[in-house]
Write an enzyme that holds these catalytic residues in place. Structure first.
Site, PDB file in Angstrom:
ATOM      1  N   PHE A 117       0.619  -0.796   0.203  1.00 12.03           N
ATOM      2  CA  PHE A 117       0.044   0.094  -0.143  1.00 12.03           C
ATOM      3  C   PHE A 117       0.693   1.560   0.247  1.00 12.03           C
ATOM      4  CE2 PHE A 117      -2.315   3.379   1.090  1.00 12.03           C
ATOM      5  CZ  PHE A 117      -3.744   3.880   1.199  1.00 12.03           C
ATOM      6  N   ASP A 172       9.739   2.733   2.243  1.00 10.81           N
ATOM      7  CA  ASP A 172       8.929   3.103   2.343  1.00 10.81           C
ATOM      8  C   ASP A 172       7.743   3.375   3.701  1.00 10.81           C
ATOM      9  OD1 ASP A 172       6.067   4.278   3.469  1.00 10.81           O
ATOM     10  OD2 ASP A 172       5.069   4.187   1.175  1.00 10.81           O
ATOM     11  N   LYS A 227       2.799  10.509   8.381  1.00 11.98           N
ATOM     12  CA  LYS A 227       2.484  10.219   9.603  1.00 11.98           C
ATOM     13  C   LYS A 227       2.200  10.628  10.703  1.00 11.98           C
ATOM     14  CE  LYS A 227      -0.250   5.640   7.082  1.00 11.98           C
ATOM     15  NZ  LYS A 227      -1.412   6.234   7.260  1.00 11.98           N
TER      16      LYS A 227
HETATM   17  C1  LIG Z   1       3.113   2.920   4.156  1.00 12.67           C
HETATM   18  C2  LIG Z   1       2.214   3.928   3.742  1.00 12.67           C
HETATM   19  N1  LIG Z   1       2.446   4.724   2.666  1.00 12.67           N
HETATM   20  C3  LIG Z   1       1.450   5.453   1.698  1.00 12.67           C
HETATM   21  C4  LIG Z   1       1.004   5.645   2.464  1.00 12.67           C
HETATM   22  C5  LIG Z   1      -0.399   6.682   2.354  1.00 12.67           C
HETATM   23  O1  LIG Z   1       0.118   8.133   2.668  1.00 12.67           O
HETATM   24  P1  LIG Z   1      -1.637   9.034   2.908  1.00 12.67           P
HETATM   25  O2  LIG Z   1      -2.299   8.313   3.102  1.00 12.67           O
HETATM   26  O3  LIG Z   1      -0.540  10.318   4.038  1.00 12.67           O
HETATM   27  O4  LIG Z   1      -1.327   9.565   1.572  1.00 12.67           O
HETATM   28  C6  LIG Z   1       0.177   5.183   3.598  1.00 12.67           C
HETATM   29  C7  LIG Z   1      -0.612   5.167   4.119  1.00 12.67           C
HETATM   30  O5  LIG Z   1      -1.329   4.467   4.759  1.00 12.67           O
HETATM   31  C8  LIG Z   1       0.823   4.171   4.181  1.00 12.67           C
HETATM   32  O6  LIG Z   1       0.031   3.628   4.997  1.00 12.67           O
END
Ligand SMILES: Cc1ncc(COP(=O)(O)O)c(C=O)c1O
Length: 418
Positions: A138, A229, A258
């Site tokens: 994700f 990530d 986050k």
């Molecule tokens: C691993 C990861 N990458 C990217 C994102 C996307 O972040 P955002 O919701 O701030 O766009 C999330 C959100 O849950 C995530 O858990």
């Protein structure tokens, strides 16, 4: 102040259903690991704004930093007139992220935006188009981030066509990465591989101890960049500041969001200086990226980690969770595999007899916990994992109380299926 019924009416009339909600209430105030709703109900927060609140709700030092900054200036746009919190935070993040090499950092607003920028930079630097991502990954909901994301429902269905030059491999087996570069895409066409060290929405899936060492070796042999990530797994969640440190490797680019700014919208792309500094002037940026109030909140977060020894706290929480998970595993047939590291932990709910994933039971458990005063989330490919992302500032009593509510919820589920 409107009551809950009136607020729900407004929500249903003016906000689309796709903008989903897990807990059917409205919050009035929150502090540490506790949320209070408009009806006066108190909840222990094991959801932490989906991993955004590692230092807790409204930490006094974060609030003080926000207030102080808001009274000075709220926004100039870094491209118009620069300010200290941006460069100070860039310096801090370059220092605390893994890798002894020289680094640079840039800021955006959301996790998805950080993903987009990391890919732009990797493509620019390597002059290659391809990006390798994982099954069960994700990375967000913007077009490129959504294209990198694996799960089709609810994230992708109906929202195509997707971004091109994205290749997907299974997670956790480095040999499959190697053969993929023979069977599916030439390494000369691949700019980067992007990995969540521990897959977040995918169910807190954790690859083997030698996995990322092997992946990075294949990357080095082929001139492919490694992007970590750490949007969900970073900022102390796993007992180390960044989850990738458990594998003892230094990514070329690391992306954060986050818990970086304790709830204010801020994301960061931090990477090797020569990579980050390769795009031409004006190629990167955005109106709000690295907003000064958000940068001050992030600087406060980093300070809190040191002052309150939150990495150690993540370990203590982890040990307590372990005790409960062990007990639940023995006591409840519906508790399946356990995933994650440190205080980034999840467990699967399965059918007692067939051991198949049971999404409905997970949903029911979330509902029962809410009714008993605990906010908690599901995750995973089959939606049957219960994940814990409690603020690391949670007190011992709150942690015990939350875990006891979860246990009561499991008891209720078990009784129902008898
Ligand atoms: C691993 C990861 N990458 C990217 C994102 C996307 O972040 P955002 O919701 O701030 O766009 C999330 C959100 O849950 C995530 O858990």
């Amino acid at each position: 102040m409107r009551n809950k019924k009136e607020l729900l009416e407004l929500r249903n009339k003016y906000v689309p259903q796709a903008v989903f909600n897990i807990i059917p209430t409205f919050i009035q105030s929150a502090q540490g690991a506790i949320m209070n709703d408009v009806e006066g109900h108190t909840m222990i927060d094991f959801a932490g704004g989906i991993g955004t609140l590692n230092v807790g709700h409204c930490h006094p030092k974060v609030v003080a930093a926000i207030k102080d900054q808001a009274e000075k200036y709220i926004h100039t746009c870094f491209h118009v007139a620069m300010y200290e919190p941006y460069v100070e935070l860039a310096k801090k993040l370059c220092e605390i992220t893994p890798g002894k090499f020289q680094k640079m950092a840039m800021f955006a607003n959301s996790g998805a935006e950080a993903v987009e920028n990391a890919i732009k930079i990797a493509r620019y630097f390597t002059k290659r188009p391809g990006i390798i991502t994982f099954e069960n990954a994700f990375h967000g909901r913007t077009l490129l981030a959504m294209s990198l994301t694996s799960k089709v429902k609810p994230y992708k269905l109906g929202f195509g066509p997707f971004a091109p030059e994205i290749y997907r491999i299974p997670f956790g087996d480095a040999d499959l990465f190697k053969t993929f570069l023979i069977d599916h895409v030439a390494p000369e066409s691949v700019a980067a591989i992007i990995a969540e060290p521990i897959q977040g929405e995918g169910g807190f899936i954790t690859p083997p101890p030698d996995y990322f060492q092997k992946v990075i070796e294949i990357c080095r042999e082929n001139g492919i960049l490694f992007i970590a990530d750490e949007i969900q797994s970073g900022m102390g969640r796993t007992g180390k500041m960044f989850a990738i440190e458990h594998w003892d490797v230094a990514p070329d680019i690391i992306i954060l969001a986050k818990s970086l700014a304790a709830g204010l919208p801020l994301s960061a792309v931090v990477g090797r200086k020569e990579i980050m500094d390769s795009p031409h002037i004006g190629g990167l940026g955005g109106t709000y990226g690295g907003n000064p109030v958000a940068c001050r909140a992030a600087l406060a977060v980093i300070e809190i980690f040191e002052q309150e020894k939150l990495l150690l706290k993540a370990e203590i929480i982890s040990n307590k969770i372990d005790q409960y998970l062990e007990r639940w595993h023995k006591k409840f047939e519906i508790v399946g595999k356990v995933h994650g590291i440190g205080s980034m932990r999840a467990f699967e709910l399965v059918d007692e007899r067939t051991k198949e994933p049971t999404k409905d039971k997970a949903k029911e458990l979330v509902k029962t916990c809410y009714q008993k005063g605990l906010a908690i989330l599901t995750c995973g490919k089959f939606g049957n994992n219960i994940r814990m992302l409690m603020p690391l500032v949670i007190t011992e009593e709150q942690l015990e109380a939350g875990l006891k509510i979860l246990e009561e919820g499991l008891q209720v589920l078990t009784k129902k299926s008898d």
